[in-house]
Design a protein around this motif. Sequence first.
Motif, PDB file in Angstrom:
ATOM      1  N   ASP A   1      -9.033 -25.585 -19.969  1.00 49.97           N
ATOM      2  CA  ASP A   1      -7.844 -25.022 -19.006  1.00 49.97           C
ATOM      3  C   ASP A   1      -6.296 -25.817 -18.309  1.00 49.97           C
ATOM      4  O   ASP A   1      -5.504 -24.970 -17.943  1.00 49.97           O
ATOM      5  CB  ASP A   1      -8.640 -25.025 -17.131  1.00 49.97           C
ATOM      6  CG  ASP A   1     -10.099 -24.051 -17.611  1.00 49.97           C
ATOM      7  OD1 ASP A   1      -9.639 -23.299 -17.899  1.00 49.97           O
ATOM      8  OD2 ASP A   1     -10.545 -24.549 -16.927  1.00 49.97           O
TER       9      ASP A   1
ATOM     10  N   LEU B   1     -12.978 -10.956 -15.558  1.00 52.99           N
ATOM     11  CA  LEU B   1     -11.806 -11.454 -14.245  1.00 52.99           C
ATOM     12  C   LEU B   1     -11.001  -9.870 -13.717  1.00 52.99           C
ATOM     13  O   LEU B   1     -10.615 -10.262 -13.454  1.00 52.99           O
ATOM     14  CB  LEU B   1     -10.819 -11.925 -15.959  1.00 52.99           C
ATOM     15  CG  LEU B   1     -11.574 -12.979 -16.616  1.00 52.99           C
ATOM     16  CD1 LEU B   1     -10.603 -13.239 -17.907  1.00 52.99           C
ATOM     17  CD2 LEU B   1     -11.286 -14.294 -15.823  1.00 52.99           C
TER      18      LEU B   1
ATOM     19  N   LYS C   1      -5.304 -15.040 -13.838  1.00 54.82           N
ATOM     20  CA  LYS C   1      -5.285 -15.153 -12.288  1.00 54.82           C
ATOM     21  C   LYS C   1      -3.760 -14.681 -11.721  1.00 54.82           C
ATOM     22  O   LYS C   1      -3.582 -14.807 -10.963  1.00 54.82           O
ATOM     23  CB  LYS C   1      -5.217 -16.879 -12.355  1.00 54.82           C
ATOM     24  CG  LYS C   1      -5.239 -17.409 -10.940  1.00 54.82           C
ATOM     25  CD  LYS C   1      -6.152 -19.190 -11.358  1.00 54.82           C
ATOM     26  CE  LYS C   1      -5.818 -19.581  -9.664  1.00 54.82           C
ATOM     27  NZ  LYS C   1      -6.107 -20.565  -9.881  1.00 54.82           N
TER      28      LYS C   1
ATOM     29  N   ARG D   1      -7.920 -17.057 -19.014  1.00 54.91           N
ATOM     30  CA  ARG D   1      -8.893 -17.165 -17.020  1.00 54.91           C
ATOM     31  C   ARG D   1      -7.066 -17.353 -16.354  1.00 54.91           C
ATOM     32  O   ARG D   1      -6.934 -17.067 -15.438  1.00 54.91           O
ATOM     33  CB  ARG D   1      -9.289 -18.587 -16.905  1.00 54.91           C
ATOM     34  CG  ARG D   1     -10.866 -17.810 -16.973  1.00 54.91           C
ATOM     35  CD  ARG D   1     -11.737 -19.045 -16.703  1.00 54.91           C
ATOM     36  NE  ARG D   1     -12.964 -19.467 -18.054  1.00 54.91           N
ATOM     37  CZ  ARG D   1     -14.180 -17.931 -17.145  1.00 54.91           C
ATOM     38  NH1 ARG D   1     -13.412 -17.255 -16.064  1.00 54.91           N
ATOM     39  NH2 ARG D   1     -15.343 -18.331 -17.828  1.00 54.91           N
TER      40      ARG D   1
END
Length: 254
Positions: free
Chosen positions: A216, A47, A25, A21
């Motif tokens: 994360d 994604l 990004k 992720r």
Amino acid sequence: MEAKIVFITGASSGIGEGCARKFAKEGWNLILNARTVSKLEELKAELEKMYGVRVYILPFDVRDRKQAAAALESLPEEWKAIDVLVNNAGLVIGVDKEFEGSLDEWDIMIDTNIRGLLAMTRMVVPGMVERGRGHVINIGSIAGDAAYPGGSVYCATKAAVKALSDGLRIDLVDTPLRVTNIKPGMVETNFTVVRYRGDKEAADNFYKGIRPLTGDDIAETVYFAASAPEHIQIAEVLLMPTYQATGTISYKKK
Ligand code: 8X3
């Protein structure tokens, strides 16, 4: 400039998924590996749509050297120039004493956490050396710094990740390549459920009273290392929850 390529093993959950992720990004193209494709397909669809990046799914078991070699061989030409390898696939099974646990379970940990990681490095790094560009980011652990009760074999595998990271850094010292060992403490992922052999309650108890890190959170640090200016090599990062102090000592609020 063409988007960079990151190859993440064990990308279907936890820290690996967090890395997928984060890099997406930031506009990177991704090669995502795990044993099963279904979760990777979901991630790819999500994604690509969300960030307009490209995702290539490469399913194999890092323990199966032949399967891994065939998968890497099958990569289309435009995906071969990997910029960053995140050696994330890894696990812990059980909290047994070294004189009581299962040799078969320990083999799975050793084969994944050490031999699988080493095979990936052996297969991907020569291309990086040839291109004069690349970065290997190993997901080690606080467990590699010192053994703790119930962690003997797992801790040994993560101590091996530290030695393999340091050894690779030495072997690449005359190249522009970089090597990083990220050493997380308590991170709440499916990892702990596997540690307790599927006992969700035991896994929840492990984190009770403390706010653990997430996949994360670790991904932010992995990306920090990957995106550091080229003359900076983040060799190691040890990170843990605020209320954890060492592999064994944490303060759990009642
Ligand atoms: C696992 C982290 O704190 O459970 O790599 O040993 S810890």
